[in-house]
Each structure stands twice: as C-alpha cells, then as structure tokens.
Design a protein around this motif. Structure first.
Motif, PDB file in Angstrom:
ATOM      1  N   PRO A 116      35.404  -1.677 -18.987  1.00 28.05           N
ATOM      2  CA  PRO A 116      34.232  -1.039 -18.388  1.00 28.05           C
ATOM      3  C   PRO A 116      34.590   0.094 -17.414  1.00 28.05           C
ATOM      4  O   PRO A 116      33.886   1.093 -17.353  1.00 28.05           O
ATOM      5  CB  PRO A 116      33.528  -2.187 -17.640  1.00 28.05           C
ATOM      6  CG  PRO A 116      34.061  -3.432 -18.213  1.00 28.05           C
ATOM      7  CD  PRO A 116      35.401  -3.135 -18.819  1.00 28.05           C
ATOM      8  N   SER A 121      28.597   5.350 -16.662  1.00 29.72           N
ATOM      9  CA  SER A 121      27.315   5.315 -17.357  1.00 29.72           C
ATOM     10  C   SER A 121      26.181   5.456 -16.357  1.00 29.72           C
ATOM     11  O   SER A 121      26.207   4.848 -15.284  1.00 29.72           O
ATOM     12  CB  SER A 121      27.183   3.999 -18.116  1.00 29.72           C
ATOM     13  OG  SER A 121      25.846   3.851 -18.542  1.00 29.72           O
ATOM     14  N   PHE A 124      24.023   2.545 -14.505  1.00 35.79           N
ATOM     15  CA  PHE A 124      24.494   1.782 -13.347  1.00 35.79           C
ATOM     16  C   PHE A 124      24.334   2.576 -12.050  1.00 35.79           C
ATOM     17  O   PHE A 124      24.402   3.813 -12.061  1.00 35.79           O
ATOM     18  CB  PHE A 124      25.982   1.422 -13.523  1.00 35.79           C
ATOM     19  CG  PHE A 124      26.233   0.552 -14.712  1.00 35.79           C
ATOM     20  CD1 PHE A 124      25.764  -0.758 -14.739  1.00 35.79           C
ATOM     21  CD2 PHE A 124      26.918   1.035 -15.814  1.00 35.79           C
ATOM     22  CE1 PHE A 124      25.990  -1.575 -15.846  1.00 35.79           C
ATOM     23  CE2 PHE A 124      27.144   0.231 -16.922  1.00 35.79           C
ATOM     24  CZ  PHE A 124      26.676  -1.077 -16.937  1.00 35.79           C
ATOM     25  N   GLN A 129      29.826   0.527 -13.479  1.00 36.68           N
ATOM     26  CA  GLN A 129      29.438  -0.850 -13.789  1.00 36.68           C
ATOM     27  C   GLN A 129      29.934  -1.812 -12.709  1.00 36.68           C
ATOM     28  O   GLN A 129      29.186  -2.674 -12.246  1.00 36.68           O
ATOM     29  CB  GLN A 129      29.997  -1.256 -15.160  1.00 36.68           C
ATOM     30  CG  GLN A 129      29.668  -2.699 -15.537  1.00 36.68           C
ATOM     31  CD  GLN A 129      30.050  -3.043 -16.975  1.00 36.68           C
ATOM     32  OE1 GLN A 129      29.946  -2.214 -17.867  1.00 36.68           O
ATOM     33  NE2 GLN A 129      30.470  -4.273 -17.202  1.00 36.68           N
ATOM     34  N   ASN A 130      31.172  -1.647 -12.286  1.00 37.71           N
ATOM     35  CA  ASN A 130      31.731  -2.564 -11.293  1.00 37.71           C
ATOM     36  C   ASN A 130      30.971  -2.517  -9.973  1.00 37.71           C
ATOM     37  O   ASN A 130      30.604  -3.550  -9.418  1.00 37.71           O
ATOM     38  CB  ASN A 130      33.199  -2.216 -11.009  1.00 37.71           C
ATOM     39  CG  ASN A 130      34.116  -2.846 -12.043  1.00 37.71           C
ATOM     40  OD1 ASN A 130      33.702  -3.739 -12.772  1.00 37.71           O
ATOM     41  ND2 ASN A 130      35.344  -2.364 -12.112  1.00 37.71           N
ATOM     42  N   ASP A 132      27.939  -1.375  -9.315  1.00 30.08           N
ATOM     43  CA  ASP A 132      26.580  -1.856  -9.550  1.00 30.08           C
ATOM     44  C   ASP A 132      26.573  -3.385  -9.587  1.00 30.08           C
ATOM     45  O   ASP A 132      25.798  -4.060  -8.881  1.00 30.08           O
ATOM     46  CB  ASP A 132      26.092  -1.265 -10.879  1.00 30.08           C
ATOM     47  CG  ASP A 132      24.720  -1.750 -11.300  1.00 30.08           C
ATOM     48  OD1 ASP A 132      24.626  -2.886 -11.800  1.00 30.08           O
ATOM     49  OD2 ASP A 132      23.748  -0.991 -11.128  1.00 30.08           O
ATOM     50  N   ASN A 133      27.483  -3.967 -10.382  1.00 31.62           N
ATOM     51  CA  ASN A 133      27.558  -5.426 -10.539  1.00 31.62           C
ATOM     52  C   ASN A 133      27.856  -6.108  -9.208  1.00 31.62           C
ATOM     53  O   ASN A 133      27.254  -7.131  -8.864  1.00 31.62           O
ATOM     54  CB  ASN A 133      28.672  -5.793 -11.528  1.00 31.62           C
ATOM     55  CG  ASN A 133      28.328  -5.506 -12.984  1.00 31.62           C
ATOM     56  OD1 ASN A 133      29.126  -5.734 -13.878  1.00 31.62           O
ATOM     57  ND2 ASN A 133      27.133  -4.998 -13.263  1.00 31.62           N
ATOM     58  N   ASN A 210      22.449  -4.321 -18.908  1.00 31.20           N
ATOM     59  CA  ASN A 210      23.118  -3.020 -18.811  1.00 31.20           C
ATOM     60  C   ASN A 210      24.606  -3.177 -19.080  1.00 31.20           C
ATOM     61  O   ASN A 210      25.245  -2.275 -19.607  1.00 31.20           O
ATOM     62  CB  ASN A 210      22.910  -2.411 -17.418  1.00 31.20           C
ATOM     63  CG  ASN A 210      21.503  -1.850 -17.266  1.00 31.20           C
ATOM     64  OD1 ASN A 210      20.844  -1.544 -18.250  1.00 31.20           O
ATOM     65  ND2 ASN A 210      21.046  -1.732 -16.028  1.00 31.20           N
ATOM     66  N   SER A 211      25.157  -4.334 -18.709  1.00 29.02           N
ATOM     67  CA  SER A 211      26.585  -4.588 -18.943  1.00 29.02           C
ATOM     68  C   SER A 211      26.783  -5.090 -20.377  1.00 29.02           C
ATOM     69  O   SER A 211      26.902  -6.291 -20.619  1.00 29.02           O
ATOM     70  CB  SER A 211      27.114  -5.623 -17.953  1.00 29.02           C
ATOM     71  OG  SER A 211      26.831  -5.235 -16.630  1.00 29.02           O
ATOM     72  N   SER A 218      30.055  -8.915 -13.778  1.00 27.04           N
ATOM     73  CA  SER A 218      28.716  -8.831 -14.384  1.00 27.04           C
ATOM     74  C   SER A 218      27.960 -10.158 -14.303  1.00 27.04           C
ATOM     75  O   SER A 218      26.745 -10.191 -14.489  1.00 27.04           O
ATOM     76  CB  SER A 218      28.818  -8.451 -15.869  1.00 27.04           C
ATOM     77  OG  SER A 218      29.706  -7.382 -16.070  1.00 27.04           O
TER      78      SER A 218
END
Ligand SMILES: [Zn+2]
Ligand SMILES: [Zn+2]
Length: 339
Positions: A116, A121, A124, A129-130, A132-133, A210-211, A218
């Motif tokens: 990821p 993206s 996010f 991704q990281n 955001d998660n 989203n993930s 996630s």
C-alpha cells in the motif's frame, strides 16, 4: 521459504494459496467428526488463545480495582484508553514493521503483490492509506472500543447485570468463553451484511473498503458509526450471565482480533523453513471482491446465503454468476431490460 510450494502467483504478483477455503466443520450436515477433531487446534491457535492470554493479563494485572471502577473518573478512563491504544500500537505496529516496512519476507505469501505504501490514492486522507488508517483507528476506533469497556466494567462494579463468578458457575463461564468467537462472528456477519446495503455502504462502510489492499493498520480503519456497531457485540454480557474477564477477552477478540483478516499474507515466516497460517485469506477476498465472505467461515452464514468465496476458480465462477444475476435484477427494476 518457497511460497510456490503452497500456492501460485499470477502475472501481477498476487499469491493465492492452494486448496479450498472450507470454513469450520462446526455446523455441517452430516457431521464430520474427524474433520472437526483436526480443526479444533486452529480454533485456539494461534489467535484465540493469544487474545485469551491478553484478556487474562489485562484482567489480573492491568484493570483498576472494583471500587475504582464503581465511580466514573477520567483517570482510570484515560488509563484504559492509553492501555488499549498501546496494545494496538505494539501488535499492529510489530506486524507492519516486519511485513510492510522492513518487508522481511518480501512478497512471499502476499495476497496482493503490491504494498500500500507504494501507491498514493486520493480516497485516503493526505493521499496515504497508512496515515488515513492510523488516524481513524486511534481517532475514533480505540476510543469507542474503550467507551464500551468503561461502561461494561463500571456496570459490573456497581452490580448492574447478570454477573456471576467462576466459583459459582465455572462451567457456564467456560462455555460462554468458548462461544465468544462464535458470538462475535454471528454479530459481525449481521452488522457487516447490513452496512453493505445501499446508503449505509456509501456513507459508512465504504471508509473501511477504501483499503482494497489492506495492511494491519487497515483493521480498525472504519467510520465511527461502524465502530459503534462493531463493538456492540460485547453487550451480550449484559444479557447472559458473565464475568468481566470474559468481557476483556471478548473485546480482545473483536478489537485486537480485527488484525487477523488484514495481515495480507497467507503465512508469516518464522524461520528458513517454518511459518504459520494467518487465517487472513477469507477476509482478504472480502476486501478484493466486496460482496463475498461477510464473515470468516467459523459460522455457516456465508455458505447458507451463497456468499462464501472459497478462493478457487469455482468460487470465482459462483461469485460472477451471482453478480450477473444481481445486475440483471437491478436492470429489470430500473426498466432497462431489452424488449
Ligand atoms: Zn476488513
Ligand atoms: Zn465489508
């Protein structure tokens, strides 16, 4: 370890394990006693026993005294919040560090060949991704988990609810303890199916999806409404005679245990020629295909409702047929059927 002895890799680098995902042989007809016996160790190892150990350590060594819990006070509430955040940070962080930052086993056994962090993206927060998660997990996930824990422990301390002790009803509590993962999965199947419907998916559950290529961070990355629903399974301990140790165990299964489906690897290597199965594949397929595997196969619901994807070509074909049927139904509803 040569992962191609255990599965195949496609052109994009995605690993698929050999064999068929069968789900637990618990609720099958006719019964399969030999299969059941050989399945039993996987019910406990490695995960549920680990979460039971976490729950027990928390109960015996890291939970305030009954008198303290009987009065709401921000000191012990903040303590529980920090304690839970630390568990998530250490366990999820350790898996991330080893598998996704150091990439200690490269993409061996990795369901999705990409990492990821290599892809930005817009879906996010901050395009990551990281990040955001992590913000969603610690921003609302761990606080809502802790809120359930605070209320449950407080109600036990003031004697509100059908609480009992291991001295008074040992077997009832052992049976309830054994059933906790099944209770969790039954509840999860129901709420998970629900938030896949219409606007609930759009407004609530799409955040988790989203993930598409999940990593441990996630696991608890959800909309706060999903967090509220997700941990509500612990309220069962206000209905059935229970004990706070089982509440803590249950919260571990639900909270910390969310990581299991989001590890992203079929095996974690522990040495040159050794490793253990993560049990992550069923939920990985859910992230990949969305409307399959609403639960992980411990309970029979996906098989009963035809939403089970067993990871094989047949499973794929059954899913495509179901999707085509759904599309035709929706088209017919919208009046788009060709005359
Ligand atoms: Zn997930
Ligand atoms: Zn989902």
């Amino acid at each position: 370890m040569d992962d191609l002895k255990f599965g195949t890799r496609n052109k994009r680098g995605d690993f698929s394990p050999n064999g068929r995902l069968e789900g637990a042989p618990l609720f099958v007809w006719p019964p399969k006693p030999l299969k059941l016996i050989s399945w039993i160790p996987s019910y406990f190892l490695p995960w549920n026993l680990l979460f039971l150990a976490f729950g027990a350590v928390l109960w015996f060594y890291a939970t305030p005294a009954k008198e303290t819990l009987a009065v709401y006070d921000w000191h012990w509430i903040a303590y529980l919040l920090i304690r839970n955040a630390a568990i998530v940070f250490v366990l999820y962080g350790a898996l991330e560090l080893r598998l996704y930052v150091k990439r200690a086993q490269g993409n061996r056994f990795k369901f999705n060949g990409l990492f990821p962090a290599d892809r930005k993206s817009d879906v996010f927060w901050f395009g990551s991704q990281n990040l955001d998660n992590i913000l969603r997990s610690f921003g609302t996930g761990v606080p809502i988990w802790t809120a359930y824990e605070v209320v449950m422990l407080h109600l036990w301390a003031i004697g509100w609810g059908p609480w009992t002790t291991f001295e008074a009803h040992p077997w009832a509590l052992v049976l309830l303890g054994l059933a906790v993962p099944m209770i969790h999965e039954t509840h999860f199947f129901c709420i998970h199916w629900l938030i896949h419907q219409g606007p609930l998916y759009k407004w609530v559950h799409s955040v988790h999806h989203n993930s598409v290529n999940p990593s441990p961070w996630s696991s608890l990355s959800m909309h706060p409404v999903e967090h509220l629903l997700y941990w509500s399974d612990v309220l069962i301990h206000l209905v059935l005679p229970s004990h706070p140790l089982l509440v803590l165990y249950h919260l571990q299964v639900t909270g910390t245990g969310a990581v299991v489906g989001h590890i992203g690897f079929d095996k974690i290597e522990t040495g040159e020629d050794s490793g253990f199965k993560t049990q992550a594949y069923a939920h990985y397929l859910h992230h990949k295909y969305f409307e399959v595997n609403y639960s992980d196969g411990l309970m029979p619901f996906d098989r009963l409702f035809g939403t089970w994807h067993d990871g094989t070509k047949d499973g794929d074909a059954a899913m495509q047929a179901r999707f085509a049927k759904k599309k035709a139904r929706l088209n017919a509803k919208a009046g788009n059927t060709p005359n």
